[in-house]
Write a protein that holds these residues in place. Structure first.
Motif, mmCIF file in Angstrom:
data_model
loop_
_atom_site.group_PDB
_atom_site.id
_atom_site.type_symbol
_atom_site.label_atom_id
_atom_site.label_comp_id
_atom_site.label_asym_id
_atom_site.label_seq_id
_atom_site.Cartn_x
_atom_site.Cartn_y
_atom_site.Cartn_z
ATOM 1 N N LEU A 130 0.821 -1.211 0.000
ATOM 2 C CA LEU A 130 0.000 0.000 0.000
ATOM 3 C C LEU A 130 0.858 1.265 0.000
ATOM 4 O O LEU A 130 0.496 2.272 -0.622
ATOM 5 C CB LEU A 130 -0.934 -0.012 1.207
ATOM 6 N N LEU A 131 2.007 1.226 0.699
ATOM 7 C CA LEU A 131 2.914 2.379 0.668
ATOM 8 C C LEU A 131 3.489 2.586 -0.725
ATOM 9 O O LEU A 131 3.575 3.733 -1.215
ATOM 10 C CB LEU A 131 4.041 2.186 1.683
ATOM 11 N N GLN A 132 3.887 1.505 -1.380
ATOM 12 C CA GLN A 132 4.418 1.613 -2.736
ATOM 13 C C GLN A 132 3.351 2.132 -3.700
ATOM 14 O O GLN A 132 3.631 2.956 -4.580
ATOM 15 C CB GLN A 132 4.935 0.251 -3.195
ATOM 16 N N LYS A 133 2.136 1.649 -3.521
ATOM 17 C CA LYS A 133 1.039 2.097 -4.378
ATOM 18 C C LYS A 133 0.780 3.587 -4.197
ATOM 19 O O LYS A 133 0.433 4.294 -5.156
ATOM 20 C CB LYS A 133 -0.220 1.295 -4.042
ATOM 21 N N ALA A 134 0.963 4.090 -2.966
ATOM 22 C CA ALA A 134 0.779 5.513 -2.677
ATOM 23 C C ALA A 134 2.046 6.323 -2.936
ATOM 24 O O ALA A 134 2.070 7.525 -2.682
ATOM 25 C CB ALA A 134 0.336 5.694 -1.222
ATOM 26 N N GLU A 135 3.108 5.652 -3.417
ATOM 27 C CA GLU A 135 4.390 6.287 -3.745
ATOM 28 C C GLU A 135 5.009 6.958 -2.520
ATOM 29 O O GLU A 135 5.544 8.059 -2.594
ATOM 30 C CB GLU A 135 4.229 7.281 -4.895
#
Length: 377
Positions: A270-275
């Motif tokens: 989720l952090l990667q998806k939110a950059e």
């Protein structure tokens, strides 16, 4: 046969787990495929003779296949402590001095740890990890034990239900995160591994990880439940957190889970998806090793948030911010399915007593519980 709305069954779950089609089972039992279909759908109630034949063909007791849907008995009890207003609470009951007492399963009382009685004492470990054990337990008890590895406290709840239904059965549950549990299964250390690992590439749970790990072994994945996973925050959410993006705020500190856990994997995804870079989150490298430890850290006020399940949040009186629906599966090597204790444990996945317990936890979807969701050949 006639329709019986009170008679429930888990015929389809057990049949598909054993790899039998409706036609295969019908041929063994000596009935038509339409009869099997009608029984599974609840359209027809089988005669006692056919019910016994079905149980014999599937290697289980008739009670494993059929039960009556009856109203639960209600009793009046005295709560040992004040419970939250307008919140459904699970209890343990005991009769004390003629009075029925109800002990709320809240906070740490919901996830109590115990000293585990030993089956023996060992010494003399070799290079192959072999030890000599002075046996204290009966061999029958050991032979009736199913070893399960996983991270969710629900596994111990399932074990209690199964041991109640099968008094000779014993379930030994050891804590392991999803990847560790899968590796233990592949090393032949446990019968069943519980896991909830998400693959963004395939947008699916668990299957790709099992395929890679089991190599040339055959396995089945059986669903235990689908749960709400998200952020645990202090009661009433004083920091007003809403999404994973809010964790990048320098005033927010989290507690994380260890490598190999489904909760950490979800947070990273989720952090990667939110950059959002991992190092932008305060506490990202602070690690604990269980869902309960996350809840304790948040409840104590040492951190502002951590990833876990709605059920854990509810038990500790925390506010829950849903982020994702996670599927928790049980991985079983097909070679183990023929073992009677394993069959008995898996048979109870369809038991209404278990479904009631899971539903009462909060955030659990049991619509697939007991279903074979994938096979690995």
């Amino acid at each position: 046969m006639k329709q019986d709305n009170e008679l429930q069954n888990r015929l389809k779950q057990i049949r598909t787990r054993l790899g039998l089609s409706q036609q295969d089972l019908a041929k063994v039992v000596g009935v038509s495929r339409q009869t099997i279909s009608g029984v599974e759908s609840g359209q027809y109630a089988p005669s006692a003779t056919i019910a016994l034949r079905l149980a014999k063909a599937l290697g289980c007791q008739m009670e494993d296949l059929f039960w009556l849907e009856e109203d639960c008995l209600r009793v009046e009890a005295t709560s040992a402590q004040t419970i939250p207003v307008e919140q459904d609470v699970r209890f343990t009951l005991a009769r004390v001095g003629g009075k029925l007492m109800a002990y709320p399963l809240l906070g740490e009382d919901a996830f109590r740890t115990e000293m585990i009685p030993a089956d023996g004492e060992g010494w003399g470990q070799t290079k192959n990890n072999a030890v000599q054990v002075k046996l204290w337990a009966q061999t029958e008890t050991i032979n009736q034990t199913v070893a399960v590895a996983g991270c969710t406290p629900v596994l111990s709840l399932w074990a209690r239900v199964a041991e109640y239904w099968y008094p000779s059965l014993r379930v030994y549950w050891s804590f392991a995160n999803s990847m560790d549990a899968l590796e233990r299964l592949c090393r032949g250390e446990v019968h069943i591994a519980g896991m909830h690992l998400y693959s963004p590439e395939t947008d699916s749970y668990n299957v790709s990880f099992v395929q890679e790990a089991v190599m040339n072994k055959r396995a089945v994945l059986i669903n235990l439940g689908v749960w709400e996973e998200g952020l645990l925050v202090q009661l009433n959410n004083p920091k007003k957190l809403r999404t994973v993006a809010d964790l990048a705020n320098s005033n927010i500190t989290i507690i994380n889970r260890e490598m190999g856990s489904g909760s950490r994997q979800l947070l990273e995804y989720l952090l990667q998806k939110a950059e959002i870079p991992f190092n932008a989150v305060q506490g990202f490298n602070s690690v604990v090793n269980s869902h309960v430890a996350v809840a304790r850290a948040v409840a104590s006020g040492n951190v502002d948030a951590g990833v876990s399940t709605q059920a854990v949040a509810q038990a500790f009186g925390l506010t829950f911010i849903p982020l994702h629906k996670s599927r928790y599966d049980l991985v079983v090597l097909k070679d183990y399915l023929a073992e009677t204790p394993v069959q008995q444990l898996l048979n109870t996945l369809g038991h209404p007593r278990l479904h009631s317990q899971l539903t009462a936890l909060g955030g659990y979807d049991t619509s697939q519980t007991g279903e074979v969701v994938a096979t690995i050949e």
